[in-house]
Write a protein that holds these residues in place. Sequence first.
Motif, PDB file in Angstrom:
ATOM      1  N   LEU A   5       5.850 -40.674 -32.024  1.00  0.00           N
ATOM      2  CA  LEU A   5       6.317 -39.841 -33.225  1.00  0.00           C
ATOM      3  C   LEU A   5       5.267 -39.233 -33.695  1.00  0.00           C
ATOM      4  N   VAL A   6       5.321 -37.969 -33.915  1.00  0.00           N
ATOM      5  CA  VAL A   6       4.292 -36.945 -34.378  1.00  0.00           C
ATOM      6  C   VAL A   6       4.765 -36.231 -35.789  1.00  0.00           C
ATOM      7  N   THR A   7       4.084 -36.867 -36.691  1.00  0.00           N
ATOM      8  CA  THR A   7       4.452 -36.324 -38.284  1.00  0.00           C
ATOM      9  C   THR A   7       3.521 -35.091 -38.090  1.00  0.00           C
ATOM     10  N   GLY A   8       4.106 -34.279 -38.896  1.00  0.00           N
ATOM     11  CA  GLY A   8       3.446 -32.717 -39.030  1.00  0.00           C
ATOM     12  C   GLY A   8       3.396 -32.088 -37.934  1.00  0.00           C
ATOM     13  N   GLY A   9       4.302 -32.261 -36.824  1.00  0.00           N
ATOM     14  CA  GLY A   9       4.359 -31.932 -35.553  1.00  0.00           C
ATOM     15  C   GLY A   9       4.268 -30.454 -35.179  1.00  0.00           C
ATOM     16  N   ALA A  10       4.964 -29.911 -36.370  1.00  0.00           N
ATOM     17  CA  ALA A  10       5.121 -28.338 -36.450  1.00  0.00           C
ATOM     18  C   ALA A  10       3.967 -27.771 -36.860  1.00  0.00           C
ATOM     19  N   GLY A  11       2.688 -28.399 -37.458  1.00  0.00           N
ATOM     20  CA  GLY A  11       1.633 -27.800 -37.878  1.00  0.00           C
ATOM     21  C   GLY A  11       0.654 -27.303 -36.755  1.00  0.00           C
ATOM     22  N   TYR A  12      -0.449 -27.078 -37.308  1.00  0.00           N
ATOM     23  CA  TYR A  12      -1.584 -26.277 -36.615  1.00  0.00           C
ATOM     24  C   TYR A  12      -2.052 -27.284 -35.269  1.00  0.00           C
ATOM     25  N   SER A  37       4.619 -25.144 -42.622  1.00  0.00           N
ATOM     26  CA  SER A  37       4.569 -24.672 -41.075  1.00  0.00           C
ATOM     27  C   SER A  37       6.013 -23.835 -41.049  1.00  0.00           C
ATOM     28  N   LYS A  38       6.195 -23.377 -39.915  1.00  0.00           N
ATOM     29  CA  LYS A  38       7.091 -22.671 -39.623  1.00  0.00           C
ATOM     30  C   LYS A  38       8.175 -22.973 -38.428  1.00  0.00           C
ATOM     31  N   GLU A  39       9.435 -22.697 -38.728  1.00  0.00           N
ATOM     32  CA  GLU A  39      10.380 -23.274 -37.816  1.00  0.00           C
ATOM     33  C   GLU A  39      10.181 -22.648 -36.538  1.00  0.00           C
ATOM     34  N   SER A  40       9.484 -21.388 -36.390  1.00  0.00           N
ATOM     35  CA  SER A  40       9.322 -20.699 -35.215  1.00  0.00           C
ATOM     36  C   SER A  40       8.319 -21.244 -34.194  1.00  0.00           C
ATOM     37  N   VAL A  41       7.487 -22.447 -34.852  1.00  0.00           N
ATOM     38  CA  VAL A  41       6.571 -23.144 -33.842  1.00  0.00           C
ATOM     39  C   VAL A  41       7.643 -23.907 -32.755  1.00  0.00           C
ATOM     40  N   LEU A  42       8.688 -24.362 -33.166  1.00  0.00           N
ATOM     41  CA  LEU A  42       9.605 -25.261 -32.148  1.00  0.00           C
ATOM     42  C   LEU A  42       9.957 -24.143 -31.031  1.00  0.00           C
ATOM     43  N   SER A  43      10.142 -22.899 -31.203  1.00  0.00           N
ATOM     44  CA  SER A  43      10.355 -22.101 -30.059  1.00  0.00           C
ATOM     45  C   SER A  43       9.274 -21.955 -29.249  1.00  0.00           C
ATOM     46  N   GLY A  44       8.033 -21.668 -29.723  1.00  0.00           N
ATOM     47  CA  GLY A  44       6.922 -21.723 -29.225  1.00  0.00           C
ATOM     48  C   GLY A  44       6.734 -22.955 -28.171  1.00  0.00           C
ATOM     49  N   LEU A  45       6.890 -23.910 -28.832  1.00  0.00           N
ATOM     50  CA  LEU A  45       6.694 -25.421 -28.056  1.00  0.00           C
ATOM     51  C   LEU A  45       7.702 -25.296 -26.831  1.00  0.00           C
ATOM     52  N   ARG A  46       8.865 -24.702 -27.078  1.00  0.00           N
ATOM     53  CA  ARG A  46       9.859 -24.809 -25.971  1.00  0.00           C
ATOM     54  C   ARG A  46       9.474 -23.773 -24.853  1.00  0.00           C
ATOM     55  N   ASP A  47       9.078 -22.516 -25.299  1.00  0.00           N
ATOM     56  CA  ASP A  47       8.299 -21.607 -24.222  1.00  0.00           C
ATOM     57  C   ASP A  47       7.262 -21.997 -23.329  1.00  0.00           C
ATOM     58  N   ILE A  48       6.507 -23.006 -23.931  1.00  0.00           N
ATOM     59  CA  ILE A  48       5.318 -23.631 -23.150  1.00  0.00           C
ATOM     60  C   ILE A  48       5.768 -24.738 -22.418  1.00  0.00           C
ATOM     61  N   LEU A  49       6.676 -25.719 -22.893  1.00  0.00           N
ATOM     62  CA  LEU A  49       7.010 -26.674 -22.143  1.00  0.00           C
ATOM     63  C   LEU A  49       8.365 -26.791 -21.258  1.00  0.00           C
TER      64      LEU A  49
END
Length: 340
Positions: A5-12, A37-49
């Motif tokens: 579990l990563v709390t603050g997982g959308a942060g820097y 933080s911003k929700e767009s981080v989740l799509s960045g993660l999706r692009d990478i992974l």
Amino acid sequence: MKKILVTGGAGYIGSHTVVELAQAGFEPVIIDDFRNSKESVLSGLRDILGRDVPFHRIDCGDAEALRGVLRAEGNIEGVIHFAAFKAVGESVQKPLAYFRNNVGSLLTLLEVLPEFGVENLVFSSSCTVYGNPDALPVRETTPTKPASSPYGRTKQMCEDIIHDAAGAPGNRLHSILLRYFNPIGAHASARIGELPLGVPNNLIPFVTQTAAGLREKLTIFGNDYDTPDGTNIRDYIHVVDLAKAHIAAVQRLLDRTAPEVVETFNVGTGHGNTVLEVVQTFERATGQKVNYSIGPRRPGDVPAIYADATKVAEVLGFKTETSLADSLASAWKWQLSLAK
Ligand code: UD1
């Protein structure tokens, strides 16, 4: 795959750690409420992974919501706790919000995790716990000094709370406290990076925004310190290197090789650079000019701090890999990607 579990997982730092966890064969589960933080981080993660990372939008200080996540996910093997406020200046303006959020969310975690049999915690601490140290580089055994801000005090308090909780009868939680130096740069893909909301407080986003023409000039906070060029010295560590330290910490907890239930590590490069060196290195690495002037000292800044990184190398087998120039180049690539 072991769920972390990563709390603050959308942060820097959180988002970069999620990438490294996934690539090391763990299954990260993010909780974040996007307050910083911003929700767009989740799509960045999706692009990478190439896949979605499991995600729950909750405040980790909300015990019932946290229980809901732990119940729904089942078999969480460990927690990396990033979720916290981190702006030194803001903490002076809103101290209670900092104590409520930073200390409160840790207390909630420490109360709730045992209910679900979670026994491993990595905590995001900071070199700020050393205050203005008497000797450099700082070792984990260097005495902490009074914090210069409520933010710094929350990190000291959280470390103390983890130690006290570990000493209580029946405690089963094992923790690693990572004292970060100054994280900079972005993932090589430029799909995730530092996303300051409003005017940046930290040096590197201010530098990249100034080079990009979004800010007129950088003010360097004082050049009359007792350092080679008079500007502050810090230990700037690439955020992906820093993220990798978390994987080593999680693995050590899971392996149960530590002789103590709470261990502390400095996570820095072991080298200090002045603010002027950072600006000049940025200019050389990117070919961009940074308009700057020298201003007054910023209250609360310590003149110089950098890590003794011996313990983290010997015990966690961790060494930084990215040079200052490459770290700064990655920050610039990220800045350019934001303009698109
Ligand atoms: C501090 C804390 C760190 C904390 C971080 C959170 C210390 C030693 N470090 O980092 O633990 O996690 O805040 O934000 O307490 N600077 C300028 N002009 C600017 C911005 C910064 O000259 O516009 C200088 C600062 O004076 C400092 C250096 O750049 O010398 C780095 O500043 P910053 O990025 O804000 O980080 P710290 O204050 O070192």
